[in-house]
Design a protein around this motif. Structure first.
Motif, PDB file in Angstrom:
ATOM      1  N   PRO A 212      74.931  46.601  40.961  1.00  0.00           N
ATOM      2  CA  PRO A 212      75.955  47.420  41.623  1.00  0.00           C
ATOM      3  C   PRO A 212      75.430  48.104  42.880  1.00  0.00           C
ATOM      4  CG  PRO A 212      75.957  47.807  39.252  1.00  0.00           C
ATOM      5  CD  PRO A 212      74.750  46.981  39.548  1.00  0.00           C
ATOM      6  N   LEU A 213      76.261  48.154  43.886  1.00  0.00           N
ATOM      7  CA  LEU A 213      75.893  48.755  45.169  1.00  0.00           C
ATOM      8  C   LEU A 213      75.524  50.226  45.014  1.00  0.00           C
ATOM      9  CD1 LEU A 213      75.858  48.034  48.260  1.00  0.00           C
ATOM     10  CD2 LEU A 213      78.161  49.003  48.364  1.00  0.00           C
ATOM     11  N   ALA A 214      76.154  50.890  44.059  1.00  0.00           N
ATOM     12  CA  ALA A 214      75.939  52.327  43.883  1.00  0.00           C
ATOM     13  C   ALA A 214      74.511  52.670  43.474  1.00  0.00           C
ATOM     14  CB  ALA A 214      76.920  52.872  42.840  1.00  0.00           C
ATOM     15  N   LEU A 215      73.744  51.690  43.018  1.00  0.00           N
ATOM     16  CA  LEU A 215      72.377  51.959  42.583  1.00  0.00           C
ATOM     17  C   LEU A 215      71.401  52.090  43.750  1.00  0.00           C
ATOM     18  CD1 LEU A 215      72.019  49.501  39.543  1.00  0.00           C
ATOM     19  CD2 LEU A 215      72.776  51.882  39.537  1.00  0.00           C
ATOM     20  N   TYR A 216      71.819  51.677  44.948  1.00  0.00           N
ATOM     21  CA  TYR A 216      70.901  51.619  46.077  1.00  0.00           C
ATOM     22  C   TYR A 216      71.012  52.850  46.972  1.00  0.00           C
ATOM     23  CZ  TYR A 216      70.571  46.703  44.729  1.00  0.00           C
ATOM     24  OH  TYR A 216      70.383  45.539  44.028  1.00  0.00           O
ATOM     25  N   ALA A 217      69.989  53.021  47.803  1.00  0.00           N
ATOM     26  CA  ALA A 217      69.994  54.109  48.783  1.00  0.00           C
ATOM     27  C   ALA A 217      71.093  53.870  49.818  1.00  0.00           C
ATOM     28  CB  ALA A 217      68.633  54.200  49.475  1.00  0.00           C
ATOM     29  N   GLN A 218      71.507  54.945  50.470  1.00  0.00           N
ATOM     30  CA  GLN A 218      72.642  54.849  51.387  1.00  0.00           C
ATOM     31  C   GLN A 218      72.395  53.863  52.518  1.00  0.00           C
ATOM     32  OE1 GLN A 218      73.652  58.347  53.783  1.00  0.00           O
ATOM     33  NE2 GLN A 218      75.813  57.987  53.356  1.00  0.00           N
ATOM     34  N   TRP A 219      71.194  53.867  53.110  1.00  0.00           N
ATOM     35  CA  TRP A 219      70.931  52.975  54.239  1.00  0.00           C
ATOM     36  C   TRP A 219      71.011  51.507  53.814  1.00  0.00           C
ATOM     37  CZ3 TRP A 219      67.116  49.308  54.313  1.00  0.00           C
ATOM     38  CH2 TRP A 219      66.098  49.425  53.352  1.00  0.00           C
ATOM     39  N   PHE A 220      70.562  51.241  52.570  1.00  0.00           N
ATOM     40  CA  PHE A 220      70.596  49.861  52.089  1.00  0.00           C
ATOM     41  C   PHE A 220      72.025  49.445  51.757  1.00  0.00           C
ATOM     42  CE2 PHE A 220      69.254  46.518  48.883  1.00  0.00           C
ATOM     43  CZ  PHE A 220      68.784  45.646  49.852  1.00  0.00           C
ATOM     44  N   ARG A 221      72.822  50.384  51.269  1.00  0.00           N
ATOM     45  CA  ARG A 221      74.233  50.084  51.014  1.00  0.00           C
ATOM     46  C   ARG A 221      74.940  49.692  52.306  1.00  0.00           C
ATOM     47  NH1 ARG A 221      74.225  54.933  47.548  1.00  0.00           N
ATOM     48  NH2 ARG A 221      75.432  56.048  49.131  1.00  0.00           N
ATOM     49  N   ARG A 222      74.594  50.365  53.397  1.00  0.00           N
ATOM     50  CA  ARG A 222      75.209  50.041  54.686  1.00  0.00           C
ATOM     51  C   ARG A 222      74.796  48.653  55.164  1.00  0.00           C
ATOM     52  NH1 ARG A 222      74.261  55.992  57.514  1.00  0.00           N
ATOM     53  NH2 ARG A 222      76.029  57.035  56.468  1.00  0.00           N
ATOM     54  N   VAL A 223      73.535  48.304  54.927  1.00  0.00           N
ATOM     55  CA  VAL A 223      73.068  46.964  55.296  1.00  0.00           C
ATOM     56  C   VAL A 223      73.851  45.905  54.533  1.00  0.00           C
ATOM     57  CG1 VAL A 223      71.110  45.364  55.157  1.00  0.00           C
ATOM     58  CG2 VAL A 223      70.751  47.699  55.965  1.00  0.00           C
ATOM     59  N   LEU A 224      74.023  46.125  53.226  1.00  0.00           N
ATOM     60  CA  LEU A 224      74.706  45.145  52.385  1.00  0.00           C
ATOM     61  C   LEU A 224      76.214  45.131  52.590  1.00  0.00           C
ATOM     62  CD1 LEU A 224      72.808  45.579  48.982  1.00  0.00           C
ATOM     63  CD2 LEU A 224      72.474  43.825  50.718  1.00  0.00           C
ATOM     64  N   THR A 225      76.728  46.102  53.312  1.00  0.00           N
ATOM     65  CA  THR A 225      78.170  46.157  53.556  1.00  0.00           C
ATOM     66  C   THR A 225      78.540  45.723  54.966  1.00  0.00           C
ATOM     67  OG1 THR A 225      78.376  47.994  51.983  1.00  0.00           O
ATOM     68  CG2 THR A 225      80.224  47.627  53.474  1.00  0.00           C
ATOM     69  N   PHE A 226      77.755  46.159  55.957  1.00  0.00           N
ATOM     70  CA  PHE A 226      78.161  45.955  57.348  1.00  0.00           C
ATOM     71  C   PHE A 226      77.307  44.950  58.123  1.00  0.00           C
ATOM     72  CE2 PHE A 226      79.367  50.387  56.265  1.00  0.00           C
ATOM     73  CZ  PHE A 226      80.743  50.232  56.349  1.00  0.00           C
ATOM     74  N   ILE A 227      76.090  44.684  57.677  1.00  0.00           N
ATOM     75  CA  ILE A 227      75.223  43.763  58.417  1.00  0.00           C
ATOM     76  C   ILE A 227      75.192  42.394  57.731  1.00  0.00           C
ATOM     77  CG2 ILE A 227      72.883  43.346  59.271  1.00  0.00           C
ATOM     78  CD1 ILE A 227      72.531  46.364  59.488  1.00  0.00           C
ATOM     79  N   VAL A 228      74.759  42.379  56.496  1.00  0.00           N
ATOM     80  CA  VAL A 228      74.845  41.163  55.671  1.00  0.00           C
ATOM     81  C   VAL A 228      75.783  41.523  54.520  1.00  0.00           C
ATOM     82  CG1 VAL A 228      73.570  39.418  54.378  1.00  0.00           C
ATOM     83  CG2 VAL A 228      72.469  40.596  56.287  1.00  0.00           C
ATOM     84  N   PRO A 229      77.079  41.266  54.670  1.00  0.00           N
ATOM     85  CA  PRO A 229      78.085  41.874  53.783  1.00  0.00           C
ATOM     86  C   PRO A 229      78.155  41.285  52.374  1.00  0.00           C
ATOM     87  CG  PRO A 229      79.146  40.400  55.336  1.00  0.00           C
ATOM     88  CD  PRO A 229      77.693  40.449  55.729  1.00  0.00           C
ATOM     89  N   LEU A 230      77.033  41.315  51.684  1.00  0.00           N
ATOM     90  CA  LEU A 230      77.006  40.811  50.313  1.00  0.00           C
ATOM     91  C   LEU A 230      77.877  41.651  49.387  1.00  0.00           C
ATOM     92  CD1 LEU A 230      73.201  40.064  50.253  1.00  0.00           C
ATOM     93  CD2 LEU A 230      74.964  38.364  49.801  1.00  0.00           C
ATOM     94  N   ALA A 231      77.933  42.949  49.643  1.00  0.00           N
ATOM     95  CA  ALA A 231      78.768  43.814  48.806  1.00  0.00           C
ATOM     96  C   ALA A 231      80.239  43.436  48.919  1.00  0.00           C
ATOM     97  CB  ALA A 231      78.564  45.274  49.210  1.00  0.00           C
TER      98      ALA A 231
END
Length: 267
Positions: free
Chosen positions: A194-213
């Motif tokens: 789950p995305l919620a387990l990660y730090a905020q900066w990593f959540r942004r990477v997984l959402t806006f840069i490589v949108p795996l989330a």
């Protein structure tokens, strides 16, 4: 012959060539199934020890795992040509022959080497999805099935986009760079939790840069009927897989730039 019929003929030829050695194909497929199965054991051990992780149960995480591994298995099977572009095409000069054919270059590369062995990871992902259904009590309504298929398509597009970018880098480096493995295999590892387990900066990477989330986390929440602990509205999961197609389009934009910089080995 049209582009798609050509692609299917190339794919059939690739699969037929591997099927001539059934024992080898079976062993490679079994190896993929068992090799990736170690990851399942690791996830099970984590939840067996702690029960839940920040409110997430093993059935819910299994849904993430199953979806992501199915996405990657299909994309990895189709994107092999981009993966070996530098070593098998650019370095040897074979790429020039592809350019001379009046057919889309991307489809030729996608049909180059469709690996039967990737069925091992795909089968394992499907088995885990069945486990998730039982553990989390997922109701596979027509809407949930449609969303899962949409997420699967978006995820395949996303991972294909990563492989296309890897191939694009080969126009300058010839050798494939290990950074692509960080995004593919590393992305699979990151997206199966789950995305919620990660730090905020990593959540942004997984959402806006490589949108795996966008292709795994948010659609899975919608399928589970679970509110997002991070506060995203429920409708996000219905549309977020589109990010995978946007990423693929951007990757092909970079691919076209790479093609313009390509210099034949005979130049």
């Amino acid at each position: 012959m049209g582009a798609l019929p050509l692609f299917f003929r190339l794919m059939a030829a690739s699969i037929s060539g591997q099927a001539r050695y059934p024992a080898s194909a079976l062993l490679l497929t079994t190896g993929q199934f068992l090799g990736t199965g170690i990851e399942v054991v690791a996830v099970w051990a984590l939840f067996h020890r702690f029960g839940e992780v920040q409110g997430w149960g093993i059935g819910e995480v299994a849904l993430f795992y199953g979806l992501v591994n199915c996405m990657f298995a299909i994309a990895d099977a189709l994107g092999r040509g981009f993966d070996v572009l530098g070593t098998e095409f650019l370095r040897t000069g074979t790429f020039d022959r592809l350019l001379l054919r009046p057919r889309p270059l991307a489809l030729q590369l996608m049909g180059h080497d469709v690996r039967i062995s990737r069925l091992g990871r795909l089968l394992q992902g499907l088995v885990v999805l069945v486990f998730a259904t039982v553990q989390a009590g997922i109701a596979w309504t027509p809407g949930a099935v449609a969303l899962a298929v949409f997420a699967l398509a978006g995820g395949i597009a996303l991972f294909l986009g990563i492989l296309v970018l890897q191939g694009t880098l080969s126009f300058w480096t010839v050798e494939s760079l290990e950074i692509a493995n960080v995004l593919t295999y590393g992305g699979v590892q990151a997206a199966q939790y789950p995305l919620a387990l990660y730090a905020q900066w990593f959540r942004r990477v997984l959402t806006f840069i490589v949108p795996l989330a966008c292709v795994a986390y948010y659609p899975a929440l919608a399928i589970l009927g679970k509110p997002d602990p991070l506060g995203a509205p429920g409708w996000v999961g219905m549309v977020s897989p589109l990010a995978g197609f946007v990423f693929l389009a951007a990757a092909f934009g970079a691919w076209r730039i790479g093609l313009r910089h390509y210099a034949s080995t005979g130049s």
